[in-house]
Structure formats: structure tokens, C-alpha cells
Design a protein around this motif. Structure first.
Motif, PDB file in Angstrom:
ATOM      1  N   GLU A  65      15.948  27.167  19.540  1.00  0.00           N
ATOM      2  CA  GLU A  65      17.116  27.497  18.719  1.00  0.00           C
ATOM      3  C   GLU A  65      17.469  26.349  17.770  1.00  0.00           C
ATOM      4  OE1 GLU A  65      18.452  30.472  18.578  1.00  0.00           O
ATOM      5  OE2 GLU A  65      17.013  31.132  20.104  1.00  0.00           O
ATOM      6  N   LYS A  66      17.077  25.130  18.139  1.00  0.00           N
ATOM      7  CA  LYS A  66      17.379  23.956  17.310  1.00  0.00           C
ATOM      8  C   LYS A  66      16.247  23.650  16.326  1.00  0.00           C
ATOM      9  CE  LYS A  66      20.541  21.211  20.178  1.00  0.00           C
ATOM     10  NZ  LYS A  66      21.119  22.221  21.028  1.00  0.00           N
ATOM     11  N   THR A  67      15.013  23.807  16.791  1.00  0.00           N
ATOM     12  CA  THR A  67      13.824  23.659  15.939  1.00  0.00           C
ATOM     13  C   THR A  67      12.928  24.844  16.255  1.00  0.00           C
ATOM     14  OG1 THR A  67      13.939  21.233  15.957  1.00  0.00           O
ATOM     15  CG2 THR A  67      11.837  22.220  15.335  1.00  0.00           C
ATOM     16  N   SER A  68      12.715  25.725  15.303  1.00  0.00           N
ATOM     17  CA  SER A  68      11.926  26.933  15.580  1.00  0.00           C
ATOM     18  C   SER A  68      10.492  26.547  15.937  1.00  0.00           C
ATOM     19  CB  SER A  68      11.910  27.848  14.348  1.00  0.00           C
ATOM     20  OG  SER A  68      11.096  27.279  13.329  1.00  0.00           O
ATOM     21  N   PRO A  69       9.809  27.365  16.754  1.00  0.00           N
ATOM     22  CA  PRO A  69       8.411  27.076  17.079  1.00  0.00           C
ATOM     23  C   PRO A  69       7.546  26.919  15.824  1.00  0.00           C
ATOM     24  CG  PRO A  69       9.249  28.753  18.555  1.00  0.00           C
ATOM     25  CD  PRO A  69      10.325  28.518  17.529  1.00  0.00           C
ATOM     26  N   TYR A  70       7.868  27.662  14.761  1.00  0.00           N
ATOM     27  CA  TYR A  70       7.119  27.519  13.508  1.00  0.00           C
ATOM     28  C   TYR A  70       7.312  26.115  12.915  1.00  0.00           C
ATOM     29  CZ  TYR A  70       6.182  27.684   8.515  1.00  0.00           C
ATOM     30  OH  TYR A  70       5.732  27.379   7.263  1.00  0.00           O
ATOM     31  N   ALA A  71       8.572  25.654  12.840  1.00  0.00           N
ATOM     32  CA  ALA A  71       8.848  24.320  12.294  1.00  0.00           C
ATOM     33  C   ALA A  71       8.252  23.241  13.197  1.00  0.00           C
ATOM     34  CB  ALA A  71      10.354  24.119  12.141  1.00  0.00           C
ATOM     35  N   PHE A  72       8.281  23.477  14.509  1.00  0.00           N
ATOM     36  CA  PHE A  72       7.700  22.555  15.485  1.00  0.00           C
ATOM     37  C   PHE A  72       6.192  22.443  15.250  1.00  0.00           C
ATOM     38  CE2 PHE A  72       5.946  21.518  19.678  1.00  0.00           C
ATOM     39  CZ  PHE A  72       6.794  20.500  20.111  1.00  0.00           C
ATOM     40  N   TYR A  73       5.529  23.586  15.122  1.00  0.00           N
ATOM     41  CA  TYR A  73       4.082  23.632  14.866  1.00  0.00           C
ATOM     42  C   TYR A  73       3.740  22.923  13.555  1.00  0.00           C
ATOM     43  CZ  TYR A  73      -0.405  25.835  13.602  1.00  0.00           C
ATOM     44  OH  TYR A  73      -1.700  26.067  13.214  1.00  0.00           O
ATOM     45  N   GLN A  74       4.541  23.185  12.528  1.00  0.00           N
ATOM     46  CA  GLN A  74       4.295  22.571  11.219  1.00  0.00           C
ATOM     47  C   GLN A  74       4.444  21.048  11.263  1.00  0.00           C
ATOM     48  OE1 GLN A  74       3.309  23.653   8.144  1.00  0.00           O
ATOM     49  NE2 GLN A  74       2.833  25.611   9.073  1.00  0.00           N
ATOM     50  N   PHE A  75       5.385  20.549  12.084  1.00  0.00           N
ATOM     51  CA  PHE A  75       5.562  19.089  12.188  1.00  0.00           C
ATOM     52  C   PHE A  75       4.253  18.425  12.604  1.00  0.00           C
ATOM     53  CE2 PHE A  75       6.150  15.340  14.818  1.00  0.00           C
ATOM     54  CZ  PHE A  75       6.894  14.515  13.977  1.00  0.00           C
ATOM     55  N   TRP A  76       3.623  18.962  13.651  1.00  0.00           N
ATOM     56  CA  TRP A  76       2.381  18.356  14.155  1.00  0.00           C
ATOM     57  C   TRP A  76       1.209  18.617  13.208  1.00  0.00           C
ATOM     58  CZ3 TRP A  76       3.305  15.047  17.884  1.00  0.00           C
ATOM     59  CH2 TRP A  76       4.442  15.234  18.685  1.00  0.00           C
ATOM     60  N   LEU A  77       1.237  19.768  12.563  1.00  0.00           N
ATOM     61  CA  LEU A  77       0.157  20.114  11.638  1.00  0.00           C
ATOM     62  C   LEU A  77       0.127  19.173  10.434  1.00  0.00           C
ATOM     63  CD1 LEU A  77      -1.964  22.410  11.550  1.00  0.00           C
ATOM     64  CD2 LEU A  77      -0.383  23.688  10.101  1.00  0.00           C
ATOM     65  N   ASN A  78       1.276  18.613  10.097  1.00  0.00           N
ATOM     66  CA  ASN A  78       1.384  17.802   8.882  1.00  0.00           C
ATOM     67  C   ASN A  78       1.351  16.295   9.115  1.00  0.00           C
ATOM     68  OD1 ASN A  78       1.582  19.852   6.836  1.00  0.00           O
ATOM     69  ND2 ASN A  78       3.529  20.414   7.750  1.00  0.00           N
ATOM     70  N   VAL A  79       1.010  15.840  10.331  1.00  0.00           N
ATOM     71  CA  VAL A  79       0.919  14.396  10.551  1.00  0.00           C
ATOM     72  C   VAL A  79      -0.325  13.854   9.857  1.00  0.00           C
ATOM     73  CG1 VAL A  79       2.160  14.553  12.757  1.00  0.00           C
ATOM     74  CG2 VAL A  79      -0.347  14.540  12.768  1.00  0.00           C
ATOM     75  N   THR A  80      -0.327  12.555   9.586  1.00  0.00           N
ATOM     76  CA  THR A  80      -1.468  11.934   8.893  1.00  0.00           C
ATOM     77  C   THR A  80      -2.681  11.874   9.829  1.00  0.00           C
ATOM     78  OG1 THR A  80      -0.938   9.699   9.641  1.00  0.00           O
ATOM     79  CG2 THR A  80       0.131  10.452   7.596  1.00  0.00           C
ATOM     80  N   ASP A  81      -3.850  11.607   9.250  1.00  0.00           N
ATOM     81  CA  ASP A  81      -5.070  11.488  10.058  1.00  0.00           C
ATOM     82  C   ASP A  81      -4.932  10.384  11.108  1.00  0.00           C
ATOM     83  OD1 ASP A  81      -6.093  13.481   8.518  1.00  0.00           O
ATOM     84  OD2 ASP A  81      -7.572  12.269   7.464  1.00  0.00           O
ATOM     85  N   ASP A  82      -4.409   9.234  10.683  1.00  0.00           N
ATOM     86  CA  ASP A  82      -4.271   8.100  11.619  1.00  0.00           C
ATOM     87  C   ASP A  82      -3.330   8.451  12.765  1.00  0.00           C
ATOM     88  OD1 ASP A  82      -5.974   6.573  10.133  1.00  0.00           O
ATOM     89  OD2 ASP A  82      -4.422   5.411   9.117  1.00  0.00           O
ATOM     90  N   ASP A  83      -2.215   9.103  12.428  1.00  0.00           N
ATOM     91  CA  ASP A  83      -1.262   9.492  13.463  1.00  0.00           C
ATOM     92  C   ASP A  83      -1.856  10.541  14.397  1.00  0.00           C
ATOM     93  OD1 ASP A  83       0.737   7.755  12.718  1.00  0.00           O
ATOM     94  OD2 ASP A  83       1.762   9.194  11.429  1.00  0.00           O
ATOM     95  N   ALA A  84      -2.631  11.471  13.843  1.00  0.00           N
ATOM     96  CA  ALA A  84      -3.224  12.532  14.666  1.00  0.00           C
ATOM     97  C   ALA A  84      -4.156  11.940  15.728  1.00  0.00           C
ATOM     98  CB  ALA A  84      -3.985  13.521  13.785  1.00  0.00           C
ATOM     99  N   VAL A  85      -4.898  10.892  15.367  1.00  0.00           N
ATOM    100  CA  VAL A  85      -5.813  10.245  16.316  1.00  0.00           C
ATOM    101  C   VAL A  85      -5.025   9.642  17.482  1.00  0.00           C
ATOM    102  CG1 VAL A  85      -7.465   8.349  16.624  1.00  0.00           C
ATOM    103  CG2 VAL A  85      -7.594   9.781  14.582  1.00  0.00           C
ATOM    104  N   ARG A  86      -3.869   9.049  17.191  1.00  0.00           N
ATOM    105  CA  ARG A  86      -3.037   8.458  18.253  1.00  0.00           C
ATOM    106  C   ARG A  86      -2.295   9.533  19.044  1.00  0.00           C
ATOM    107  NH1 ARG A  86       1.286   4.956  16.907  1.00  0.00           N
ATOM    108  NH2 ARG A  86       1.530   6.119  14.970  1.00  0.00           N
TER     109      ARG A  86
END
Length: 435
Positions: free
Chosen positions: A248-269
């Protein structure tokens, strides 16, 4: 034991400081360890996830996780990493917040099994509420000197002028309260380790010292690095604030998009820290990603794993479908399958115009809807709208408009109150129909 807990955290980059003897303690016996969470909201946010994942790995390695919800300490506020004192919460709000947190933790930890390492949730208000100030001063305060407490970084930073407001006595006593929590769990739950973020090292070691002095016992401390983004900015914050676990505070779509949009370096960590994938699986994913970074396969897998863990497979499927509506090929059926929360989350920030039901029914054609009825946000004039329709560049609810005189009534309202208007490939607008 199934895994070496400390080794597991080490290769994942989840250890900042560890007290000597901690690893040997895990090899010696099934060990209970705890993480403290102050219930300042009725939901966890992704900043809490690191310590929750530590508890998850602990349980997977055969040890016992304890989540401490700080009903008492939440009434005071921890000075660590903060420059100002925070607002204090009432008991009613704290209880409400604790219940929300309890439900979320159940997605990560097994509280219900009969095994010796079943997770446990405790609340320090339960053992602090009956404690008088005089008793606390006599039984706890006398065991630690002011010199010892003043030497902590969290105290020194506040006293050395980083804050204009200084530090209240209430906050100064916080490390004693947290230290007493550790002592209480050591004596009552045989808990021998406290874990937390690296900014908690001072508070945690106050607890190990209190256990040593008051109970002549040995306890341990382990902290993980504070997670930052590759650019050094705070992790887990967006322009709108925290990324919450509560849908209700962060929709699953917005939650999914947050992780989808991290940088390559951040994704590795992040894929090491926030998923339960094995070392070999992650190494394979990273290698695949490096061969074709533009496909963002690492971000996709990270977003998938963590969305399912926090929400559900159904929420992930809906988020992927919703992503396709904005960024890929999709149909009107895909659009109508979205619930209102996801629909508004996908099209957050697009220009909107309100039209009453009566006015909508009075419109002669889609041309009127796309120009005057929507206050010119889509097209400034009917002529401009007709020209674009003729060129095949206008859609309503993902259906291409081919006739500029077509009736508005031909289009079904989404969720009973919206029309999605599209000019060209990337320009979206929403007409909200009001009573």
C-alpha cells in the motif's frame, strides 16, 4: 550445520566488523542471534532488509534468529547516524507498527516450526515497562562508566558540534537500554550474538561489555556495511522517499522497478546481499551479464527474486506485465487486467485531466475528448487531433483510433473511472472521470 554462517556472509560482502571468537561460537553449538528493529513505522523499508537477510541466512545455517521489535527503545530514539533527536511515539502507535512488522517478517523467517532454530519475535517493552528508573540506575547503570559511554562514536559526533541541538540525556541512555536488551536475551534466551548495521557497533559492544561485567558471560558482535549506491547516495531512497515492503506504501510494480533500474555495479553487490541465490548461480549470472550488459539480465533476475520474496509470484507477473505496457508491446487486454493501484503506479506523473460523467456523455467525438474536454493537455486543437488520428498516431486504452468522429462511448473506462490517452509512442495522458 547446513552452512557456515560467517563464511556465507563473508563472500556476500555482508561483514563489516566481527568480534573475535564469533565464528568459533557458531561451530561450537546452535547459536541464537538477534537484530533490533525500532518500530517507527508500520512497515519495514528496504533499508531494513540487510539485517533481515542476515537473520534469514542465520536460520538457513541451522541457527536461531530472534527479531527484537524495540517497543521501549522506539519510545526514545537511537542517536546513531542521526544529527537530531527524533519524535517520540505513543504506545498505541508502537503496538500497531509492531503488528505490521511481524506480518512482514513471516515472509522471511520460519516462526512456526517445532525445531530448535524456529525464529522468535520479542518486544523489549515487555521487560522494560515494569523497570523503575532507580532500579535501572542501580542494576545496569553502575556497571558502565560515563567515560566508556562517551567514547562511542555516536555520542562523540553529537557532542563535537555536528548538531546544533546537542544530545539529550534520553538519547545518551539509549546504548544502556540496548545493552540491557542484549543482557536480557543472553540470560533468558541464551542469545550470544547481536547483529546490525556498522553504525550499531558501539551500541552492540556496550551489550557485550554489560554481559561480561554483570553476568560474567561471553557474547559477540557482528555488523554489516551500511549499504550505499554506487554514486555514494543513500540506498533505498527515491524522490518520493523510502521504498517500503508494504504494497500500500510502495506498489509491487514500483518496488520491482526500483531493483530493475539499479546500476550494473550496484546489481553485482545487491544480488549477493538481497537474494538467497548460491555463489555459483550468482557468478554465472554476473558472467552472462558482462557479456551483454545492455540486456540488464542481472537487474532483471535481482528484481524478480526480491519481488517474489517480499510480495508474491503473482505480484511479480503483474509488475512485468505492467512494465510491458509502458515500455514494450502490449494490448488493451493487458491494460484492463491491471488493478487501480498498479495502473496509477505505472502512469504516475503523466498529465491528467478530470471530466465529469455528464460532460463525457455529452461529447460528440473522440476529437473533442482529445482537445477541449481534456483542457488541451493532449492536443491544443481539434484540427491537430484529427491530423494525428489520420496519421495513425493516437490510441485510447491501447486501441488505435482510426476515425476522428468515433464515439467516446466505444471505449470502456478502466477501473470504471479512467481513459488512457496516447499520442505517438511515448506520450501518455489520463482522463479521470468523476461523478
Amino acid at each position: 550445520m547446513e552452512k557456515n554462517f560467517v563464511e556465507e556472509l563473508r563472500w556476500r560482502g555482508m561483514i563489516h566488523d566481527i568480534m573475535p571468537g564469533t565464528e568459533e561460537q557458531f561451530q561450537k553449538e546452535l547459536t541464537a542471534a538477534y537484530v533490533g528493529i525500532d518500530p517507527t513505522a508500520d512497515s519495514l523499508h528496504i533499508g531494513h532488509l540487510v539485517s533481515v537477510m542476515m537473520l534469514k541466512h542465520l536460520q538457513a545455517a541451522g541457527h536461531k534468529p530472534i527479531a527484537l521489535v524495540g517497543g521501549a527503545t522506539g519510545m526514545i530514539g537511537d542517536p546513531s547516524g542521526k544529527s537530531e533527536e527524533r519524535n517520540l511515539l505513543t504506545e498505541d502507535i508502537l503496538r500497531q507498527n509492531q503488528e505490521g512488522i511481524r506480518k512482514q517478517l513471516k515472509k522471511f523467517l520460519d516462526f512456526d516450526s517445532d525445531s530448535a532454530n524456529a525464529a522468535e519475535l520479542v518486544n523489549n517493552y515487555d521487560w522494560m515497562k515494569g523497570y523503575s528508573f532507580i532500579d535501572f540506575a542501580r542494576e545496569v547503570g553502575k556497571h558502565l562508566t560515563v567515560n566508556y559511554m562517551m567514547a562511542k562514536d555516536s555520542v562523540k559526533k553529537r557532542l563535537n558540534g555536528e548538531s546544533k541541538v546537542g544530545m539529550s540525556f534520553t538519547e545518551f541512555t539509549y546504548q544502556l537500554l540496548q545493552g540491557y536488551d542484549f543482557l536480557h536475551l543472553y540470560q533468558n534466551k541464551n542469545c550470544k550474538l547481536q547483529m546490525g548495521g556498522s553504525d550499531q557497533w558501539g551500541n552492540i559492544t556496550t551489550g557485550t561489555e554489560l554481559i561480561r561485567r554483570k553476568a560474567q558471560g561471553e557474547a559477540f558482535a557482528l555488523t554489516c556495511p551500511l549499504i550505499t549506491k554506487a554514486d555514494g547516495k543513500k540506498f533505498g531512497k527515491t524522490e518520493k522517499g523510502n521504498v517500503w515492503l508494504d504494497p500500500e506504501k510502495t506498489s509491487p510494480y514500483a518496488f520491482y522497478q526500483f531493483w530493475l533500474n539499479v546500476t550494473d555495479d550496484d546489481a553485482v553487490r545487491y544480488i549477493k546481499i538481497f537474494t538467497m541465490l548460491t555463489q555459483s548461480e550468482i557468478e554465472e549470472l554476473v558472467a552472462t551479464h558482462q557479456e551483454a550488459p545492455h540486456q540488464r539480465s542481472l537487474q532483471k533476475r535481482l528484481a524478480e527474486e526480491i519481488t517474489v520474496m517480499v510480495h508474491s509470484k503473482e505480484d511479480l507477473d503483474a509488475a512485468i506485465k505492467a512494465s510491458g505496457i509502458l515500455f514494450g508491446k502490449s494490448t488493451s487486454e493487458d491494460l484492463t487486467s491491471l488493478d487501480e493501484r498498479t495502473f496509477l503506479s505505472v502512469f504516475e506523473g503523466v498529465p491528467q485531466a478530470e471530466i465529469s460523467k455528464a460532460d463525457l456523455q455529452g461529447l460528440e467525438s473522440v476529437t473533442e475528448l482529445l482537445s477541449t474536454a481534456t483542457n488541451g493537455i493532449v492536443f491544443k486543437s481539434k484540427g491537430e487531433a484529427r491530423k494525428m488520428i489520420k496519421g495513425g498516431g493516437v490510441s485510447i486504452n491501447k486501441n488505435k483510433v482510426t476515425d476522428s468522429e468515433q464515439s467516446v462511448q466505444d471505449f470502456e473506462l478502466l477501473q470504471g473511472k479512467y481513459l488512457l490517452l496516447q499520442r505517438g509512442k511515448k506520450n501518455y495522458f489520463i482522463a479521470k472521470i468523476t461523478d
